[in-house]
Design a protein around this motif. Structure first.
Motif, PDB file in Angstrom:
ATOM      1  N   ASP A 137     -36.033  -0.841 -54.872  1.00  0.00           N
ATOM      2  CA  ASP A 137     -35.008  -1.350 -53.979  1.00  0.00           C
ATOM      3  C   ASP A 137     -35.160  -0.834 -52.556  1.00  0.00           C
ATOM      4  OD1 ASP A 137     -32.791  -2.670 -53.096  1.00  0.00           O
ATOM      5  OD2 ASP A 137     -31.452  -1.957 -54.665  1.00  0.00           O
ATOM      6  N   GLU A 185     -31.620  -2.601 -61.369  1.00  0.00           N
ATOM      7  CA  GLU A 185     -32.046  -3.405 -60.209  1.00  0.00           C
ATOM      8  C   GLU A 185     -33.295  -4.230 -60.557  1.00  0.00           C
ATOM      9  OE1 GLU A 185     -30.256  -3.710 -57.525  1.00  0.00           O
ATOM     10  OE2 GLU A 185     -29.154  -1.833 -57.190  1.00  0.00           O
ATOM     11  N   HIS A 241     -23.552  -7.611 -57.381  1.00  0.00           N
ATOM     12  CA  HIS A 241     -23.147  -6.505 -56.515  1.00  0.00           C
ATOM     13  C   HIS A 241     -21.704  -6.566 -56.037  1.00  0.00           C
ATOM     14  CE1 HIS A 241     -27.183  -5.110 -56.751  1.00  0.00           C
ATOM     15  NE2 HIS A 241     -27.001  -4.170 -55.845  1.00  0.00           N
ATOM     16  N   HIS A 257     -24.349   3.535 -59.112  1.00  0.00           N
ATOM     17  CA  HIS A 257     -24.607   2.197 -58.591  1.00  0.00           C
ATOM     18  C   HIS A 257     -25.307   1.295 -59.623  1.00  0.00           C
ATOM     19  CE1 HIS A 257     -25.308  -0.972 -55.760  1.00  0.00           C
ATOM     20  NE2 HIS A 257     -26.605  -0.914 -55.988  1.00  0.00           N
ATOM     21  N   VAL A 261     -23.970  -2.095 -61.290  1.00  0.00           N
ATOM     22  CA  VAL A 261     -24.695  -3.362 -61.133  1.00  0.00           C
ATOM     23  C   VAL A 261     -24.870  -4.036 -62.506  1.00  0.00           C
ATOM     24  CG1 VAL A 261     -26.969  -4.348 -60.558  1.00  0.00           C
ATOM     25  CG2 VAL A 261     -25.863  -2.750 -58.981  1.00  0.00           C
TER      26      VAL A 261
HETATM   27 ZN   LIG Z   1     -28.098  -2.354 -55.615  1.00  0.00          ZN
END
Ligand SMILES: [Zn+2]
Ligand SMILES: NC(=O)c1ccc[n+]([C@@H]2O[C@H](COP(=O)([O-])OP(=O)(O)OC[C@H]3O[C@@H](n4cnc5c(N)ncnc54)[C@H](O)[C@@H]3O)[C@@H](O)[C@H]2O)c1
Length: 352
Positions: A137, A185, A241, A257, A261
């Motif tokens: 990411d 992700e 998100h 996070h 997600v």
């Molecule tokens: Zn993210």
């Protein structure tokens, strides 16, 4: 070794290689012509694990190395750490031909990138991501930032690295949950545009991590190259998100996070299926992929609470919210939903 070219305004390579850390010095010199001095930036955890190896490689290539180490964690991604980093550069009289190397996760990459973007109006930097999240990411796209007391990533700049060198062997020391955060992700990236990547992660067998990160980076690289300053296409990367940010907020940032997600993607997939927007088999496949990688799929909050939290999010425009809707694995679309339809839409997603 795999080399992925990121065709942003200033193009650069992401090199993925097991054991790549041992080649950091020579690769840095090759990517940063004329460099003679390096400030190697790492948090205390990563410094203890990999700082010495990185320094030895840089020194062996003939570079003069200083080290900047800060306490690990998001709490360090502040203006205050940024200023001590800048002061070190100034005190050691770093010039425009000198460089920064970020060795670590997204916190180190964002902080170092922002220092590189602003010191002397911009110097070069190299990223060595050591978390899966930083690899898939934050190492692609050139976003750099520090947090303000008022919110995350509020002070930042776009600044592309000269090189990203990724050694998947460094992931071996990651805590299980931190590893999974990055995989969330990667699953997201597969759903956006790479069915092969998604299948690698769907089965529950240990996926070949070098291939997973390389495929994720290649796809993010293509999206970012087409939309460097986030005008439209890049919004696809926000799949899951909007809900994720709400979950993070409602949990007082105790849900990480990547875990948020995962919940966000699952909720949106179920809601999309109930609204007749995607294949009937999609939510089950997505949940299986997430669960097989140790990620959550149930949301502990009600639709109204999620909406309240979403409305405080900066990505809202007018009386509608743009959501990314998965149509099938590999195809997603932006859909503008009037605020009035959001609660029923989310409610359906929460029913699972
Ligand atoms: Zn993210
Ligand atoms: N710039 C972007 O486009 C972008 C994209 C996504 C996220 N981010 C930012 O990235 C940050 C989160 O990234 P992160 O999860 O990598 O956080 P992080 O850098 O804090 O790393 C997580 C933890 O893992 C430890 N760690 C790192 N590598 C390790 C290793 N190989 N072995 C053992 N421990 C290791 C770190 O010390 C830290 O405690 C956030 O600040 C977020 O805003 C930026």
């Amino acid at each position: 070794m795999q080399a992925i070219r990121i065709e942003t305004g200033k193009a650069y390579d992401v090199l993925v290689e097991n054991g790549g850390l041992f080649t950091l010095g020579e690769r840095t010199l090759a990517a940063c012509e004329g460099a003679s001095r390096v400030l190697l930036v790492a948090d205390d955890t990563v410094d203890a694990l990999y700082g010495k190896t990185a320094e030895t490689s840089l020194t062996s290539a003939g570079l003069a190395v200083s080290r900047f180490v800060f306490p690990h964690g998001e709490a360090s991604k502040t203006v205050s750490t940024y200023l001590s980093l800048i002061s070190r550069l100034a005190a050691e009289r770093f010039t425009r031909s000198d460089i920064l190397v970020a060795l670590g996760g997204g916190v180190t990459g964002d902080l170092t990138g922002f220092a590189a973007a602003t010191y002397l109006r911009g110097i070069r930097f190299v990223q060595v991501p050591t978390t899966v999240l930083a690899a898939v990411d934050s190492s692609v796209g050139g976003k750099t930032a520090v947090d303000l007391p008022e919110g995350k990533n509020l002070l930042g700049a776009f600044h592309q690295p000269s090189l990203v060198l990724l050694d998947p062997n460094t992931f071996d020391t990651l805590p299980k949950d931190t590893f999974a955060d990055g995989i969330a992700e990667a699953i997201k990236t597969g759903i956006i545009g790479d069915p092969v990547l998604f299948s690698l992660l769907e089965s529950g067998q240990a996926a070949p991590i070098a291939e997973v990160v390389a495929r994720s980076i290649a796809l993010k690289g293509r999206i970012v190259a087409e939309d460097e300053r986030e005008g439209g296409l890049r919004q696809l990367l926000n799949l899951g998100h909007t809900v994720a940010h709400a979950v993070e907020l409602l949990s007082g940032m105790t849900v990480t996070h990547g875990h948020a997600v995962a919940i966000g993607i699952s909720v949106i997939a179920h809601a999309s299926e109930k609204a007749g927007l995607c294949d009937a088999s999609l939510p089950a496949r997505i949940d299986r992929a997430l669960q097989n990688n140790g990620l959550p799929t149930t949301c502990p909050y009600a639709a109204e609470a999620l909406l309240d939290a979403m409305l405080s999010d900066k990505k809202r425009s007018g009386d509608a919210l743009t959501l990314i809707i998965p149509r099938k694995i590999g195809v997603c679309e932006r859909v503008k939903l009037p605020l009035g339809q959001l609660v029923p839409f989310l409610q359906k997603g929460l029913e699972g």
